[in-house]
Design a protein around this motif. Structure first.
Motif, PDB file in Angstrom:
ATOM      1  N   TYR A  41       2.711  -1.607  94.397  1.00  0.00           N
ATOM      2  CA  TYR A  41       2.879  -3.004  94.769  1.00  0.00           C
ATOM      3  C   TYR A  41       3.244  -3.053  96.248  1.00  0.00           C
ATOM      4  O   TYR A  41       3.874  -2.140  96.776  1.00  0.00           O
ATOM      5  N   ILE A  56       7.879  -8.345  93.970  1.00  0.00           N
ATOM      6  CA  ILE A  56       6.805  -9.135  94.547  1.00  0.00           C
ATOM      7  C   ILE A  56       7.021 -10.628  94.281  1.00  0.00           C
ATOM      8  O   ILE A  56       6.629 -11.466  95.065  1.00  0.00           O
ATOM      9  N   ALA A  57       7.638 -10.944  93.171  1.00  0.00           N
ATOM     10  CA  ALA A  57       7.782 -12.349  92.779  1.00  0.00           C
ATOM     11  C   ALA A  57       9.066 -12.988  93.312  1.00  0.00           C
ATOM     12  O   ALA A  57       9.385 -14.105  92.955  1.00  0.00           O
ATOM     13  N   ARG A  59      11.419 -14.925  95.772  1.00  0.00           N
ATOM     14  CA  ARG A  59      11.250 -15.927  96.820  1.00  0.00           C
ATOM     15  C   ARG A  59      11.948 -15.484  98.104  1.00  0.00           C
ATOM     16  O   ARG A  59      13.079 -14.975  98.072  1.00  0.00           O
ATOM     17  N   GLU A 190      11.848 -17.188  91.542  1.00  0.00           N
ATOM     18  CA  GLU A 190      10.838 -16.264  91.020  1.00  0.00           C
ATOM     19  C   GLU A 190       9.456 -16.820  91.309  1.00  0.00           C
ATOM     20  O   GLU A 190       8.801 -17.362  90.423  1.00  0.00           O
ATOM     21  N   GLN A 191       9.023 -16.688  92.535  1.00  0.00           N
ATOM     22  CA  GLN A 191       7.713 -17.189  92.888  1.00  0.00           C
ATOM     23  C   GLN A 191       7.041 -16.227  93.868  1.00  0.00           C
ATOM     24  O   GLN A 191       7.702 -15.541  94.640  1.00  0.00           O
ATOM     25  N   LYS A 192       5.728 -16.186  93.805  1.00  0.00           N
ATOM     26  CA  LYS A 192       4.980 -15.276  94.661  1.00  0.00           C
ATOM     27  C   LYS A 192       4.912 -15.810  96.087  1.00  0.00           C
ATOM     28  O   LYS A 192       4.973 -17.009  96.335  1.00  0.00           O
ATOM     29  N   THR A 193       4.753 -14.879  97.020  1.00  0.00           N
ATOM     30  CA  THR A 193       4.691 -15.213  98.430  1.00  0.00           C
ATOM     31  C   THR A 193       3.381 -14.712  99.012  1.00  0.00           C
ATOM     32  O   THR A 193       3.010 -13.549  98.798  1.00  0.00           O
ATOM     33  N   ASP A 194       2.695 -15.562  99.733  1.00  0.00           N
ATOM     34  CA  ASP A 194       1.463 -15.134 100.401  1.00  0.00           C
ATOM     35  C   ASP A 194       1.792 -14.076 101.450  1.00  0.00           C
ATOM     36  O   ASP A 194       2.774 -14.210 102.191  1.00  0.00           O
TER      37      ASP A 194
END
Length: 342
Positions: A41, A56-57, A59, A190-194
């Motif tokens: 990852y 990865i997830a 914030r 808990e959110q993905k980041t570009d």
């Protein structure tokens, strides 16, 4: 064939089929295990690999950190994925330290918000952390433009005062306390980041530019930041004025892989010296990577300050990044000096 022989033959066949099935199951499980072990990852803001899939997830968290001489050395900078450095009032800068892969036990001293720090944090959909605010920043935060935690509301709980420093240079927090504040306010962490734009190994080999072993960024006559390149470590060591920038908790130097210096229009708004900074128009920039300097352009892409090449691939080397935003007047030609390392 006798009945007993038939039964024995049947049992042998059954056993053979079972063993074959078990072996196939074992091979299948081994294949799955090998796949998990080999899967890598990549942290979106450093481009570095990790085996921690849940990281990865996470914030990003953006914290305003003080850079007044009485606030040095700071805590937690060595665990930031990237750091923006901008002027507040006068010729003293503040940092916006953005954390996604690191979770420091101490961050600070934390200082008050400015509107342009909030704009930068919005580009990462980060949880914004500061202690205090300017009038415009207060208006933005109170309107709910970004999820935030402010020391004015949590002084003594999520923020603590160091006995080794004097106010306003003594407010500290931690990643753990920031997570507590996020939970208290029901903020989603808990959110993905570009990802930022990172160069591949082959593209890194093709980096071209002039040798730049020692580079100094001047903010007026009162303050400067210097970077010295180490060929053995392939990284830059940072200095505040003539003192090496180290982490207060560990005394370790700040090692960086990208130094990005961009010009932007600055306009003083009031007698207190508050500024308006144009973070959208793009302009001249220099990028330091692998001991080389490139004269390029910068652009604002989806709220992020990133490098732009007219005729080639632009991006960061995987690792940690420091982004200077300096006034267009006097600009890079006057504010940046390049010399050989001593």
């Amino acid at each position: 064939m006798k009945q007993s022989s038939k039964i024995a033959f049947f049992l042998i066949c059954l056993l053979a089929v079972g063993l074959s099935g078990c072996k196939a199951d074992e091979q299948s499980e081994k294949g799955k295990k090998d796949t998990v072990e080999e899967e890598k990852y990549v942290f979106p803001l450093t481009g570095l690999e990790t085996n921690e899939s849940d990281a990865i997830a996470t914030r990003p968290v953006a914290v305003v950190v003080n850079n007044h001489p009485k606030a040095r050395p700071q805590s937690g900078l060595n665990e930031a994925d990237l750091i923006y450095e901008l002027l507040a009032e006068g010729d003293i800068t503040r940092f916006l330290a953005i954390y996604q892969s690191g979770k420091p036990e101490a961050i600070g001293p934390v200082r008050s918000a400015r509107d342009y720090f909030i704009e930068l944090a919005e580009g990462y959909d980060a949880l914004f952390v500061a202690h205090g605010w300017s009038p415009k920043a207060k208006e933005m935060l109170k309107s709910g433009s970004i999820d935030n935690i402010n020391g004015l509301s949590y002084d003594g709980t999520l923020f603590h005062r160091s006995s080794n420093r004097k106010a306003p240079h003594n407010s500290y927090t931690s990643y753990e306390d920031i997570e507590k504040g996020a939970e208290m306010n029901d903020y989603d962490m808990e959110q993905k980041t570009d990802p930022l734009p990172f160069l591949s190994e082959n593209e890194i080999k093709e980096i071209k530019g002039e040798q730049a072993e020692k580079v100094t960024v001047h903010y007026g006559n009162r303050y400067s930041a210097t970077y010295e390149y180490s060929q053995s470590d392939e990284s830059y060591t940072r200095y505040n004025d003539s003192e090496q920038t180290v982490d207060y908790e560990t005394n370790e130097p700040i090692a960086l892989d990208n130094i990005f210096i961009v010009e932007a229009n600055h306009r003083v708004l009031d007698d207190d010296g508050r500024r308006e900074i144009d973070l959208s128009s793009g302009g001249h920039a220099i990028l330091l990577q692998k001991g080389l300097i490139q004269h390029i352009k910068w652009e604002n892409k989806d709220g992020r300050i990133v490098p732009k090449l007219e005729d080639g691939q632009a991006g960061f080397v995987p690792g940690r990044t420091w982004i200077h935003i300096i006034p267009q007047d006097p600009g890079i030609v006057e504010a940046v000096t390049i010399a050989e390392a001593e």
